[in-house]
Enzyme design. Sequence first.
Site, PDB file in Angstrom:
ATOM      1  N   ASP A  77      15.871 -22.790 -19.555  1.00 37.52           N
ATOM      2  CA  ASP A  77      16.937 -21.924 -20.037  1.00 37.52           C
ATOM      3  C   ASP A  77      17.223 -22.286 -21.487  1.00 37.52           C
ATOM      4  O   ASP A  77      17.128 -23.464 -21.873  1.00 37.52           O
ATOM      5  CB  ASP A  77      18.202 -22.076 -19.194  1.00 37.52           C
ATOM      6  N   THR A  78      17.550 -21.288 -22.279  1.00 36.86           N
ATOM      7  CA  THR A  78      17.809 -21.491 -23.700  1.00 36.86           C
ATOM      8  C   THR A  78      19.188 -20.965 -24.050  1.00 36.86           C
ATOM      9  O   THR A  78      19.566 -19.863 -23.632  1.00 36.86           O
ATOM     10  CB  THR A  78      16.743 -20.776 -24.557  1.00 36.86           C
TER      11      THR A  78
END
Length: 200
Positions: A77-78
Amino acid sequence: MTEIMSQIILASASPRRRELLENMGIDFKVHISDADESVADKSVPPEIYVQELALLKAAAVAKEIIKNKSAIVIAADTIVVNNGIILGKPTDEDDARLMLSALSGKTHSVYTGFCVMRLSDAFTVCKNVRTDVTFKELSPEKIDRYIKTGEPMDKAGGYGIQGMGAMLVEKICGDYFNVVGLPVGELGDTLEKEFDFKVI
């Protein structure tokens, strides 16, 4: 549900992460996570929060393919963090305009958290990588033109560095691929050192 036989499972719908994993020369299959990301604790530091999101995704996919004991699940996840505020994907054009205006002429941080989970023994390694990104000074007209391309609408922070958003960036400090969505160097090292999976 059909059992997934591929050894590497990418728990992501992101076409950018798929492309980066392909560029690493890894044979993989995609199993999209349906994890409830709202349960993650936003009050923790961003580097912990982003790892928690990745772990939620990895665990959700692992639960669905638990019979595939040869599988190694990769989830990521960013997030974009500006002045301590986490910027997600814009809800609409006005939201994108607010985000890009806030980033204009300033340095923000992009964190990608990733988790690698081996189903045979539930061995899991979670890490995060930070890249600092400095934006040029952006005029309202330039922001509007960029928004009209549609590119900001499905990107954390309202921009895609691998696309036209690159023209908004003055410089970066750290891993470029981390901003795209997957720190391939760190992931490759983790697979080789922790899971004895040879990438190259």
